[in-house]
Design an enzyme around this catalytic site. Structure first.
Site, PDB file in Angstrom:
ATOM      1  N   HIS A  19      38.506 -49.602 -84.183  1.00 42.27           N
ATOM      2  CA  HIS A  19      38.080 -50.268 -83.242  1.00 42.27           C
ATOM      3  C   HIS A  19      39.433 -50.616 -82.113  1.00 42.27           C
ATOM      4  CE1 HIS A  19      34.485 -51.923 -85.412  1.00 42.27           C
ATOM      5  NE2 HIS A  19      34.053 -51.081 -84.792  1.00 42.27           N
ATOM      6  N   LYS A  43      19.670 -56.631 -85.750  1.00 41.27           N
ATOM      7  CA  LYS A  43      20.897 -56.281 -86.665  1.00 41.27           C
ATOM      8  C   LYS A  43      21.421 -57.270 -87.619  1.00 41.27           C
ATOM      9  CE  LYS A  43      23.553 -52.023 -86.546  1.00 41.27           C
ATOM     10  NZ  LYS A  43      24.588 -51.265 -85.550  1.00 41.27           N
ATOM     11  N   ARG A  92      34.223 -40.845 -84.436  1.00 42.19           N
ATOM     12  CA  ARG A  92      35.282 -40.421 -85.746  1.00 42.19           C
ATOM     13  C   ARG A  92      34.868 -39.129 -86.326  1.00 42.19           C
ATOM     14  NH1 ARG A  92      32.868 -45.852 -88.429  1.00 42.19           N
ATOM     15  NH2 ARG A  92      31.067 -44.747 -87.622  1.00 42.19           N
ATOM     16  N   SER A 130      33.142 -50.762 -90.341  1.00 46.31           N
ATOM     17  CA  SER A 130      32.879 -52.155 -90.673  1.00 46.31           C
ATOM     18  C   SER A 130      32.107 -52.251 -91.929  1.00 46.31           C
ATOM     19  CB  SER A 130      32.238 -52.985 -89.452  1.00 46.31           C
ATOM     20  OG  SER A 130      32.973 -52.825 -88.221  1.00 46.31           O
TER      21      SER A 130
HETATM   22  O1  PNS Z   1      29.162 -51.057 -83.143  1.00 43.32           O
HETATM   23  P1  PNS Z   1      27.479 -50.426 -82.956  1.00 43.32           P
HETATM   24  O2  PNS Z   1      26.562 -51.040 -83.844  1.00 43.32           O
HETATM   25  O3  PNS Z   1      27.480 -48.798 -83.162  1.00 43.32           O
HETATM   26  O4  PNS Z   1      27.310 -50.514 -81.413  1.00 43.32           O
HETATM   27  C1  PNS Z   1      25.941 -49.918 -81.033  1.00 43.32           C
HETATM   28  C2  PNS Z   1      25.481 -50.700 -79.748  1.00 43.32           C
HETATM   29  C3  PNS Z   1      25.681 -52.388 -79.693  1.00 43.32           C
HETATM   30  C4  PNS Z   1      26.520 -50.401 -78.772  1.00 43.32           C
HETATM   31  C5  PNS Z   1      24.161 -50.212 -79.271  1.00 43.32           C
HETATM   32  O5  PNS Z   1      23.398 -50.719 -80.126  1.00 43.32           O
HETATM   33  C6  PNS Z   1      23.716 -50.963 -77.853  1.00 43.32           C
HETATM   34  O6  PNS Z   1      24.171 -50.618 -76.981  1.00 43.32           O
HETATM   35  N1  PNS Z   1      22.793 -51.984 -77.925  1.00 43.32           N
HETATM   36  C7  PNS Z   1      22.294 -52.632 -76.761  1.00 43.32           C
HETATM   37  C8  PNS Z   1      20.956 -52.379 -76.403  1.00 43.32           C
HETATM   38  C9  PNS Z   1      20.724 -51.280 -75.756  1.00 43.32           C
HETATM   39  O7  PNS Z   1      21.197 -51.031 -74.630  1.00 43.32           O
HETATM   40  N2  PNS Z   1      19.924 -50.311 -76.294  1.00 43.32           N
HETATM   41  C10 PNS Z   1      19.785 -48.941 -75.647  1.00 43.32           C
HETATM   42  C11 PNS Z   1      20.753 -47.811 -76.021  1.00 43.32           C
HETATM   43  S1  PNS Z   1      20.136 -46.319 -75.640  1.00 43.32           S
END
Ligand code: PNS
Length: 165
Positions: A19, A43, A92, A130
């Site tokens: 990150h 989550k 990645r 993570s």
């Molecule tokens: O680190 P992660 O868990 O891969 O991050 C995922 C994250 C938090 C970026 C994604 O789940 C997100 O944007 N969540 C917010 C809700 C949202 O906007 N959902 C629609 C995305 S298409």
């Protein structure tokens, strides 16, 4: 003056060196980078939103144009409220691509004015996640090379009770 601002969203549970590498790269491309911790009730995170934010604040302290925030709800709404023109995500491996591609396209449907940019971390970080780091820490392995110092201590602390039990 036009400020080019980007959001780097994620769970950051906890922040890893991968990150951090993406943050450093994105910080050179934008005037301001907002690292945004998603507080998604669905989550189950090991660290609270506050803990995840604090670990990020410590990790990005040397970077002048990086700020840490949290958000709930839709990412595009948060990006809009921050007047950001882009969302940054790290890629990645090919395995990341399918989910990231879907998310980027859905976000674009919701908000056509916000671009998603994918950045690749250094090769040595491509296997870090993570989730895996937490598993190694829980099983008593050394995670010092995978996460910033404060995150390593926080992980050791979280799992200390398990090891001494
Ligand atoms: O680190 P992660 O868990 O891969 O991050 C995922 C994250 C938090 C970026 C994604 O789940 C997100 O944007 N969540 C917010 C809700 C949202 O906007 N959902 C629609 C995305 S298409």
């Amino acid at each position: 003056m036009l400020v080019r601002r980007a959001i780097y969203p994620g769970s950051f549970d906890p922040v890893t060196n991968g990150h951090l590498d993406v943050i450093q790269r994105a910080a050179t491309l934008f005037d301001e980078l907002v690292v945004a911790v998603a507080c998604n009730a669905e989550k189950k995170a090991l660290f609270t939103t506050q803990e995840r934010m604090q670990l990020l604040v410590d990790a990005v302290a040397p970077l002048q144009n990086v700020r840490v925030a949290s958000f709930g709800g839709l990412l595009v709404n948060f990006a809009r409220s921050e007047k950001a023109s882009a969302v940054v995500r790290g890629l990645r491996a090919i395995s990341d691509f399918e989910f990231e591609f879907q998310m980027a396209l859905m976000n674009r449907k919701l908000e056509p004015n916000i671009e998603t940019l994918f950045l690749m971390p250094r090769e040595e970080y491509t296997s870090i996640s993570s989730r895996v780091v937490k598993e190694i820490a829980q099983l008593g392995g050394n995670i010092d090379q995978f996460v910033p110092d404060k995150a390593a201590s926080a992980l050791h602390q979280k799992f200390a009770a398990t090891h001494t039990a």
